[in-house]
Design a protein around this motif. Structure first.
Motif, PDB file in Angstrom:
ATOM      1  N   GLY A 154       0.815  -1.204   0.000  1.00 27.45           N
ATOM      2  CA  GLY A 154       0.000   0.000   0.000  1.00 27.45           C
ATOM      3  C   GLY A 154       0.846   1.249   0.000  1.00 27.45           C
ATOM      4  O   GLY A 154       2.019   1.228  -0.361  1.00 27.45           O
ATOM      5  N   GLY A 155       0.238   2.341   0.423  1.00 29.05           N
ATOM      6  CA  GLY A 155       0.945   3.605   0.453  1.00 29.05           C
ATOM      7  C   GLY A 155      -0.015   4.755   0.671  1.00 29.05           C
ATOM      8  O   GLY A 155      -1.177   4.577   1.065  1.00 29.05           O
ATOM      9  N   TYR A 156       0.476   5.951   0.378  1.00 27.70           N
ATOM     10  CA  TYR A 156      -0.333   7.156   0.504  1.00 27.70           C
ATOM     11  C   TYR A 156      -1.139   7.364  -0.780  1.00 27.70           C
ATOM     12  O   TYR A 156      -0.601   7.279  -1.875  1.00 27.70           O
ATOM     13  N   LEU A 157      -2.418   7.665  -0.615  1.00 22.31           N
ATOM     14  CA  LEU A 157      -3.277   7.956  -1.763  1.00 22.31           C
ATOM     15  C   LEU A 157      -3.515   9.458  -1.816  1.00 22.31           C
ATOM     16  O   LEU A 157      -3.982  10.058  -0.845  1.00 22.31           O
ATOM     17  N   ALA A 158      -3.172  10.069  -2.941  1.00 26.44           N
ATOM     18  CA  ALA A 158      -3.313  11.516  -3.105  1.00 26.44           C
ATOM     19  C   ALA A 158      -4.272  11.808  -4.252  1.00 26.44           C
ATOM     20  O   ALA A 158      -4.218  11.141  -5.290  1.00 26.44           O
ATOM     21  N   PRO A 159      -5.177  12.783  -4.102  1.00 29.17           N
ATOM     22  CA  PRO A 159      -6.079  13.156  -5.199  1.00 29.17           C
ATOM     23  C   PRO A 159      -5.343  13.987  -6.246  1.00 29.17           C
ATOM     24  O   PRO A 159      -4.587  14.904  -5.916  1.00 29.17           O
ATOM     25  N   LEU A 160      -5.562  13.657  -7.499  1.00 29.16           N
ATOM     26  CA  LEU A 160      -4.925  14.351  -8.612  1.00 29.16           C
ATOM     27  C   LEU A 160      -6.009  14.860  -9.547  1.00 29.16           C
ATOM     28  O   LEU A 160      -6.810  14.072 -10.059  1.00 29.16           O
ATOM     29  N   PRO A 161      -6.108  16.187  -9.780  1.00 30.78           N
ATOM     30  CA  PRO A 161      -7.189  16.713 -10.632  1.00 30.78           C
ATOM     31  C   PRO A 161      -7.053  16.236 -12.067  1.00 30.78           C
ATOM     32  O   PRO A 161      -5.951  16.131 -12.609  1.00 30.78           O
ATOM     33  N   LYS A 162      -8.192  15.935 -12.690  1.00 32.62           N
ATOM     34  CA  LYS A 162      -8.195  15.471 -14.073  1.00 32.62           C
ATOM     35  C   LYS A 162      -7.965  16.614 -15.056  1.00 32.62           C
ATOM     36  O   LYS A 162      -7.545  16.386 -16.188  1.00 32.62           O
ATOM     37  N   ARG A 163      -8.242  17.831 -14.645  1.00 31.38           N
ATOM     38  CA  ARG A 163      -8.012  18.995 -15.500  1.00 31.38           C
ATOM     39  C   ARG A 163      -7.575  20.158 -14.619  1.00 31.38           C
ATOM     40  O   ARG A 163      -7.690  20.116 -13.400  1.00 31.38           O
ATOM     41  N   ALA A 164      -7.073  21.207 -15.297  1.00 31.31           N
ATOM     42  CA  ALA A 164      -6.483  22.319 -14.571  1.00 31.31           C
ATOM     43  C   ALA A 164      -7.530  23.227 -13.923  1.00 31.31           C
ATOM     44  O   ALA A 164      -7.212  23.977 -13.019  1.00 31.31           O
ATOM     45  N   ALA A 165      -8.764  23.178 -14.394  1.00 27.12           N
ATOM     46  CA  ALA A 165      -9.790  24.078 -13.863  1.00 27.12           C
ATOM     47  C   ALA A 165     -10.093  23.738 -12.404  1.00 27.12           C
ATOM     48  O   ALA A 165     -10.122  22.564 -12.032  1.00 27.12           O
ATOM     49  N   PRO A 166     -10.310  24.734 -11.569  1.00 28.47           N
ATOM     50  CA  PRO A 166     -10.623  24.463 -10.163  1.00 28.47           C
ATOM     51  C   PRO A 166     -11.981  23.793 -10.028  1.00 28.47           C
ATOM     52  O   PRO A 166     -12.924  24.099 -10.758  1.00 28.47           O
ATOM     53  N   THR A 167     -12.079  22.856  -9.122  1.00 28.84           N
ATOM     54  CA  THR A 167     -13.326  22.138  -8.918  1.00 28.84           C
ATOM     55  C   THR A 167     -13.411  21.688  -7.477  1.00 28.84           C
ATOM     56  O   THR A 167     -12.380  21.517  -6.803  1.00 28.84           O
ATOM     57  N   GLN A 168     -14.626  21.509  -6.995  1.00 30.12           N
ATOM     58  CA  GLN A 168     -14.857  21.025  -5.642  1.00 30.12           C
ATOM     59  C   GLN A 168     -15.496  19.642  -5.640  1.00 30.12           C
ATOM     60  O   GLN A 168     -15.821  19.114  -4.590  1.00 30.12           O
ATOM     61  N   ASN A 169     -15.660  19.061  -6.829  1.00 27.80           N
ATOM     62  CA  ASN A 169     -16.305  17.758  -6.959  1.00 27.80           C
ATOM     63  C   ASN A 169     -15.247  16.661  -6.943  1.00 27.80           C
ATOM     64  O   ASN A 169     -14.301  16.682  -7.736  1.00 27.80           O
ATOM     65  N   CYS A 170     -15.399  15.681  -6.077  1.00 26.26           N
ATOM     66  CA  CYS A 170     -14.427  14.593  -5.986  1.00 26.26           C
ATOM     67  C   CYS A 170     -14.357  13.771  -7.270  1.00 26.26           C
ATOM     68  O   CYS A 170     -13.317  13.172  -7.563  1.00 26.26           O
ATOM     69  N   ALA A 171     -15.449  13.740  -8.036  1.00 26.68           N
ATOM     70  CA  ALA A 171     -15.457  12.968  -9.278  1.00 26.68           C
ATOM     71  C   ALA A 171     -14.512  13.550 -10.323  1.00 26.68           C
ATOM     72  O   ALA A 171     -14.177  12.862 -11.293  1.00 26.68           O
ATOM     73  N   ASP A 172     -14.077  14.789 -10.139  1.00 29.04           N
ATOM     74  CA  ASP A 172     -13.144  15.410 -11.083  1.00 29.04           C
ATOM     75  C   ASP A 172     -11.693  15.133 -10.713  1.00 29.04           C
ATOM     76  O   ASP A 172     -10.791  15.759 -11.252  1.00 29.04           O
ATOM     77  N   PHE A 173     -11.467  14.203  -9.787  1.00 30.13           N
ATOM     78  CA  PHE A 173     -10.120  13.846  -9.369  1.00 30.13           C
ATOM     79  C   PHE A 173      -9.906  12.355  -9.591  1.00 30.13           C
ATOM     80  O   PHE A 173     -10.842  11.564  -9.523  1.00 30.13           O
ATOM     81  N   ARG A 174      -8.683  11.993  -9.875  1.00 34.35           N
ATOM     82  CA  ARG A 174      -8.289  10.594  -9.896  1.00 34.35           C
ATOM     83  C   ARG A 174      -7.271  10.369  -8.778  1.00 34.35           C
ATOM     84  O   ARG A 174      -6.632  11.304  -8.309  1.00 34.35           O
ATOM     85  N   SER A 175      -7.128   9.142  -8.380  1.00 30.74           N
ATOM     86  CA  SER A 175      -6.219   8.836  -7.282  1.00 30.74           C
ATOM     87  C   SER A 175      -4.859   8.397  -7.809  1.00 30.74           C
ATOM     88  O   SER A 175      -4.761   7.765  -8.870  1.00 30.74           O
TER      89      SER A 175
END
Length: 326
Positions: A154-175
């Motif tokens: 395992g390890g640390y899981l960090a959210p990475l945005p799918k695009r550069a635009a700011p967003t508050q929706n978790c669905a717009d991030f990949r792990s």
């Protein structure tokens, strides 16, 4: 003043007069801190709710279950790897050696964020031969016992945005998983052995990390199919299916004998909501022999792959939740 023929000087002058040409928009005043929306659409209040929301989102995405460190470690200790009673020649060929590990460490990419061990990949790549010599006994013991350290799972899981635009929706991030560097080297070695072992099992329309298999070919096949249908004046639909939450219970089970938990597999099939004929066919496929056994490859390789895919975990970066068993 500058000459119109000197493009470099002209651009520097324009950038001084128009700061927006630099590619970095000017920022005026205070900017709000990044926020996260909860499942009901309401903004999270405080760091605790933000961390809890990320936990829930990635746990559902990765088919994870919350567990404690002691429970995770206890399950790993009590598990018994299915190592073969006697090693075959195929098993010996899959064991790591100094030359293979040296090449693996040389291919580690510098500048990547380290995992929980804090070891930078560039340091190991700079002294690849020396590191491979020191790591070889540990890698050999891990492969022969088909039992990798829990820290490598395992390890640390960090959210990475799918695009550069700011967003508050978790669905717009990949792990993205930040794991131990030695563990990544061991996993890379297993992947190389697995690709060679399953090269003959790939279908004609299967593309991915196999020799002479370009990822551009699927797009060309789809484009040729659509153009052929257009020329024939035939109504056509191309359906792209992304099966989420299925890898750890379905795909892994087809490659190696990961688990015999029939109830867990049936639960995943229920969540996929497949039509009954497809459900029956997939269930029969999952109940059959795995690909490594079908290809008559190394039983030790099958045991190592099955071990890597079990008792996996992650915890969120910059937070302190309990690890999650995937």
């Amino acid at each position: 003043e500058c000459s119109l023929r000197d493009s470099r000087a002209l651009f520097c002058e324009l950038r001084r007069l128009c700061p927006g040409l630099s590619g970095k928009p000017m920022r005026h005043g205070a900017r709000p801190l990044p926020g996260v929306l909860l499942a009901d659409g309401q903004p999270a209040q405080g760091q605790t709710e933000v961390a809890q929301r990320w936990q829930e989102f990635f746990s559902a995405q990765e088919l994870g279950e919350e567990t404690s460190v002691l429970t995770l470690a206890g399950g790993w200790v009590s598990s018994v790897p299915s190592t073969p009673a006697q090693l075959t020649l195929a098993d010996v060929h899959t064991l790591p050696n100094w030359d293979q590990l040296t090449k693996v460490f040389l291919r580690l990419q510098a500048g990547r964020a380290p995992g929980p061990d804090g070891v930078d990949a560039g340091v190991l790549a700079a002294k690849a031969s020396q590191v491979a010599r020191k790591a070889l006994p540990l890698m050999l013991k891990t492969a022969l016992s088909a039992r990798e350290p829990l820290a490598w799972k395992g390890g640390y899981l960090a959210p990475l945005p799918k695009r550069a635009a700011p967003t508050q929706n978790c669905a717009d991030f990949r792990s993205i998983l930040l794991s131990d560097t030695l563990g990544k080297a061991y996993h890379r070695h297993l992947r190389q052995q697995l690709v060679s072992a399953l090269a003959g099992q790939a279908t004609a329309m299967q593309f991915g990390p196999t020799p002479k298999s370009s990822l551009e070919m699927p797009a060309l096949y789809v484009r040729a199919f659509l153009q052929g249908a257009q020329a024939a004046k035939v109504s056509t639909t191309v359906l792209f299916v992304d099966i989420k939450e299925a890898f750890y219970r379905l795909v892994c089970q087809l490659v190696a004998p990961v688990s015999d938990e029939a109830d867990a597999m049936l639960a995943v099939l229920d969540r996929l909501a497949l039509p009954e004929p497809h459900r029956t066919a997939l269930q029969a496929m999952m109940g059959g022999a795995d690909l490594i056994t079908t290809a008559q490859q190394s039983p030790l390789l099958a045991a190592c792959v099955a071990d890597v895919l079990q008792h996996t975990w992650f915890c969120l970066l910059y937070t302190s939740p309990s690890p999650r068993d995937l």
